[in-house]
Scaffold this motif. Structure first.
Motif, PDB file in Angstrom:
ATOM      1  N   GLU A   1       6.763  51.050  74.213  1.00 34.53           N
ATOM      2  CA  GLU A   1       8.072  51.565  73.834  1.00 34.53           C
ATOM      3  C   GLU A   1       8.616  52.393  74.984  1.00 34.53           C
ATOM      4  O   GLU A   1       7.904  53.223  75.562  1.00 34.53           O
ATOM      5  CB  GLU A   1       7.938  52.438  72.587  1.00 34.53           C
ATOM      6  CG  GLU A   1       9.241  52.968  72.080  1.00 34.53           C
ATOM      7  CD  GLU A   1       9.067  53.783  70.815  1.00 34.53           C
ATOM      8  OE1 GLU A   1       9.973  54.558  70.508  1.00 34.53           O
ATOM      9  OE2 GLU A   1       8.027  53.659  70.147  1.00 34.53           O
ATOM     10  N   ARG A   2       9.868  52.157  75.314  1.00 32.77           N
ATOM     11  CA  ARG A   2      10.495  52.906  76.385  1.00 32.77           C
ATOM     12  C   ARG A   2      10.955  54.257  75.851  1.00 32.77           C
ATOM     13  O   ARG A   2      11.651  54.336  74.841  1.00 32.77           O
ATOM     14  CB  ARG A   2      11.676  52.140  76.947  1.00 32.77           C
ATOM     15  CG  ARG A   2      12.327  52.851  78.080  1.00 32.77           C
ATOM     16  CD  ARG A   2      13.448  52.064  78.654  1.00 32.77           C
ATOM     17  NE  ARG A   2      14.107  52.841  79.672  1.00 32.77           N
ATOM     18  CZ  ARG A   2      15.035  52.379  80.457  1.00 32.77           C
ATOM     19  NH1 ARG A   2      15.419  51.149  80.334  1.00 32.77           N
ATOM     20  NH2 ARG A   2      15.586  53.141  81.362  1.00 32.77           N
TER      21      ARG A   2
ATOM     22  N   ASP B   1      12.924  57.683  77.119  1.00 28.01           N
ATOM     23  CA  ASP B   1      13.703  58.366  78.154  1.00 28.01           C
ATOM     24  C   ASP B   1      13.461  59.864  78.049  1.00 28.01           C
ATOM     25  O   ASP B   1      13.566  60.459  76.976  1.00 28.01           O
ATOM     26  CB  ASP B   1      15.188  58.068  78.002  1.00 28.01           C
ATOM     27  CG  ASP B   1      15.510  56.608  78.281  1.00 28.01           C
ATOM     28  OD1 ASP B   1      14.838  56.016  79.148  1.00 28.01           O
ATOM     29  OD2 ASP B   1      16.431  56.067  77.631  1.00 28.01           O
TER      30      ASP B   1
END
Length: 124
Positions: free
Chosen positions: A118-119, A121
């Protein structure tokens, strides 16, 4: 002797692959092949080495090179992300060669494509 040096210099194993890796040199054995789209000449296959397996996406002329049980030497390959999982691919900057039959036995219990990423940020 020359093949041993080729394996050692700059070559990775399947379990060392990480999301968005590029410029990867790897020697793998094809487990199986499945055509996805005939018109666009797209196929997916499981490839692996003694450390695990991963899905490899072949496009256009690459589909003809891939046969079950053959050994492939991938040069400048990359790891793409598809729905959170890793897929190995070779684009126009890379190269696929059919190599001599590999002496290793493929470890099919460790599937790197099943690991979901999962990205996240981070704001600093």
């Amino acid at each position: 002797m020359a093949e041993q040096k080729k394996q050692q210099v700059g070559y990775k194993k399947v379990n060392q692959l990480r999301p968005l890796d590029f410029g990867v040199n790897i020697t793998v054995k094809v487990i199986n092949k499945k055509a996805i789209a005939q018109r666009n000449r797209l196929a997916e296959c499981f490839v692996g080495d003694e450390t695990g397996i991963i899905i490899f996406t072949a496009r256009n002329d690459q589909v003809d090179l891939i046969q079950e049980g053959s050994t492939l030497v991938l040069t400048k390959a990359k790891v793409d992300m598809f729905k959170g999982s890793m897929r190995l691919a070779v684009d126009r900057f890379g190269r696929i060669e059919v190599g001599a039959p590999a002496s290793f036995k493929v470890e099919q219990d460790i599937n790197m494509s099943l690991i979901e990423f999962e990205r996240v940020d981070v704001v600093v």
